[in-house]
Design a protein around this motif. Sequence first.
Motif, PDB file in Angstrom:
ATOM      1  N   MET A 160       0.762  -1.113  -0.159  1.00  0.00           N
ATOM      2  CA  MET A 160      -0.382  -0.359   0.560  1.00  0.00           C
ATOM      3  C   MET A 160       0.740   1.340   0.074  1.00  0.00           C
ATOM      4  O   MET A 160       1.684   1.343   1.086  1.00  0.00           O
ATOM      5  N   PRO A 161       0.455   2.329  -0.609  1.00  0.00           N
ATOM      6  CA  PRO A 161       1.460   3.431  -0.882  1.00  0.00           C
ATOM      7  C   PRO A 161       0.671   4.073   0.530  1.00  0.00           C
ATOM      8  O   PRO A 161       0.170   3.980   1.059  1.00  0.00           O
ATOM      9  N   THR A 162       2.521   4.591   0.891  1.00  0.00           N
ATOM     10  CA  THR A 162       2.442   5.673   2.219  1.00  0.00           C
ATOM     11  C   THR A 162       2.557   6.535   2.085  1.00  0.00           C
ATOM     12  O   THR A 162       1.858   7.440   3.726  1.00  0.00           O
ATOM     13  N   ASP A 163       1.892   7.049   0.599  1.00  0.00           N
ATOM     14  CA  ASP A 163       1.328   9.072   0.880  1.00  0.00           C
ATOM     15  C   ASP A 163       0.413   9.101   1.141  1.00  0.00           C
ATOM     16  O   ASP A 163      -0.178  10.288   1.382  1.00  0.00           O
ATOM     17  N   ASN A 164      -0.517   8.130   1.225  1.00  0.00           N
ATOM     18  CA  ASN A 164      -2.198   8.186   1.413  1.00  0.00           C
ATOM     19  C   ASN A 164      -2.808   7.072   2.892  1.00  0.00           C
ATOM     20  O   ASN A 164      -3.933   7.349   3.059  1.00  0.00           O
ATOM     21  N   VAL A 165      -1.790   6.725   3.164  1.00  0.00           N
ATOM     22  CA  VAL A 165      -2.656   6.549   5.140  1.00  0.00           C
ATOM     23  C   VAL A 165      -2.300   7.537   5.617  1.00  0.00           C
ATOM     24  O   VAL A 165      -1.913   8.655   5.734  1.00  0.00           O
ATOM     25  N   PHE A 166      -3.773   6.741   5.945  1.00  0.00           N
ATOM     26  CA  PHE A 166      -4.795   8.077   6.427  1.00  0.00           C
ATOM     27  C   PHE A 166      -4.088   7.477   7.948  1.00  0.00           C
ATOM     28  O   PHE A 166      -4.357   8.025   9.610  1.00  0.00           O
ATOM     29  N   ILE A 167      -4.534   5.815   8.092  1.00  0.00           N
ATOM     30  CA  ILE A 167      -3.935   4.800   9.938  1.00  0.00           C
ATOM     31  C   ILE A 167      -3.612   4.640   9.463  1.00  0.00           C
ATOM     32  O   ILE A 167      -3.485   3.298   8.786  1.00  0.00           O
ATOM     33  N   ARG A 168      -2.310   4.043  10.955  1.00  0.00           N
ATOM     34  CA  ARG A 168      -2.048   2.715  10.282  1.00  0.00           C
ATOM     35  C   ARG A 168      -1.069   2.246  11.812  1.00  0.00           C
ATOM     36  O   ARG A 168      -1.283   2.953  12.412  1.00  0.00           O
ATOM     37  N   LEU A 169      -1.634   1.001  11.755  1.00  0.00           N
ATOM     38  CA  LEU A 169      -1.312   0.218  13.480  1.00  0.00           C
ATOM     39  C   LEU A 169      -0.374  -0.455  13.586  1.00  0.00           C
ATOM     40  O   LEU A 169      -0.501  -1.050  12.398  1.00  0.00           O
ATOM     41  N   GLU A 170       0.537  -0.162  13.877  1.00  0.00           N
ATOM     42  CA  GLU A 170       1.596  -1.382  14.409  1.00  0.00           C
ATOM     43  C   GLU A 170       1.926  -1.990  15.923  1.00  0.00           C
ATOM     44  O   GLU A 170       1.494  -1.307  16.875  1.00  0.00           O
ATOM     45  N   ASN A 171       1.434  -2.992  15.381  1.00  0.00           N
ATOM     46  CA  ASN A 171       1.620  -4.012  16.741  1.00  0.00           C
ATOM     47  C   ASN A 171       0.565  -3.700  17.855  1.00  0.00           C
ATOM     48  O   ASN A 171       1.150  -3.915  18.930  1.00  0.00           O
ATOM     49  N   ILE A 172      -0.527  -3.032  17.909  1.00  0.00           N
ATOM     50  CA  ILE A 172      -1.319  -2.915  18.678  1.00  0.00           C
ATOM     51  C   ILE A 172      -1.828  -3.971  20.008  1.00  0.00           C
ATOM     52  O   ILE A 172      -2.300  -5.359  18.883  1.00  0.00           O
ATOM     53  N   GLY A 173      -1.909  -3.759  20.501  1.00  0.00           N
ATOM     54  CA  GLY A 173      -1.810  -4.180  21.959  1.00  0.00           C
ATOM     55  C   GLY A 173      -2.845  -3.907  22.907  1.00  0.00           C
ATOM     56  O   GLY A 173      -2.212  -2.848  22.713  1.00  0.00           O
ATOM     57  N   ARG A 174      -4.127  -4.406  23.519  1.00  0.00           N
ATOM     58  CA  ARG A 174      -4.847  -4.636  24.680  1.00  0.00           C
ATOM     59  C   ARG A 174      -4.636  -5.576  25.334  1.00  0.00           C
ATOM     60  O   ARG A 174      -5.923  -6.111  25.582  1.00  0.00           O
ATOM     61  N   THR A 175      -4.468  -5.221  26.739  1.00  0.00           N
ATOM     62  CA  THR A 175      -4.781  -5.877  28.090  1.00  0.00           C
ATOM     63  C   THR A 175      -5.278  -5.532  29.167  1.00  0.00           C
ATOM     64  O   THR A 175      -4.756  -3.921  28.970  1.00  0.00           O
ATOM     65  N   TYR A 176      -5.830  -6.405  29.447  1.00  0.00           N
ATOM     66  CA  TYR A 176      -7.321  -5.635  30.533  1.00  0.00           C
ATOM     67  C   TYR A 176      -6.536  -6.508  31.428  1.00  0.00           C
ATOM     68  O   TYR A 176      -6.495  -7.887  31.513  1.00  0.00           O
TER      69      TYR A 176
END
Length: 232
Positions: free
Chosen positions: A1-17
């Motif tokens: 995916m071209p980087t110039d039009n990236v609106f959202i980027r999620l990188e190794n997202i984790g959520r622990t409760y």
Amino acid sequence: MPTDNVFIRLENIGRTYDVGETQVHALREVNTSIRRGEMIAIMGPSGSGKSTLMNILGCLDKPTAGKYILEGDPVSALDRAELASVRNQKIGFVFQSFNLLSRTTALENTELPLLYAPHISSSEARDKALLALAQVGLEGREHHKTNQLSGGEQQRVAIARSLVNNPSLLLADEPTGNLDSKTGEEIMKIFTRLNKEKDITIILVTHDPDVAAIAGRKIHLKDGRVVREERN
């Protein structure tokens, strides 16, 4: 995916409760990018992490691991006040249960987000709200109270409220879940039109395959992980 039009980027997202002495991993190593103007459907069974991901995308919660980058800004590193500012300026929300104030009019509900924008006058807020209501086809219903509106009209008010600040990102959590199929189709036509005409990036959380089929891409979650992405 071209980087110039990236609106959202999620990188190794984790959520622990922490639940008592137990750690619950709601999200694990989520990686994906979303282009500006895309319409995305997030799908998965109950407990898959859809709501947690939606809360992070909407800056209502912060990941415990990874980076969330919105329009080039690492918003996952912001504090609570800064996240609130991002929400108010860039993000609109639509919920299954509409979340409208009772005993108030469609116009008053739509104006509500502008109460947090002190630089906007009351007359300007009214004009913006009237325009947003017109965009969802509610001309002539502006002064009707919530209990005088059908379910479909209430959801249109909720969409108008989400638009009043001209957001670049619209998040919709089961937006047709409380509607019959015909009314749900009408609501989805509004989302499709807004996506095309206003180039708003729209992310839908849904169990409904018919709703998901309208999106350009589907992201499937299971046990907190992205297990599959597919284009329609």
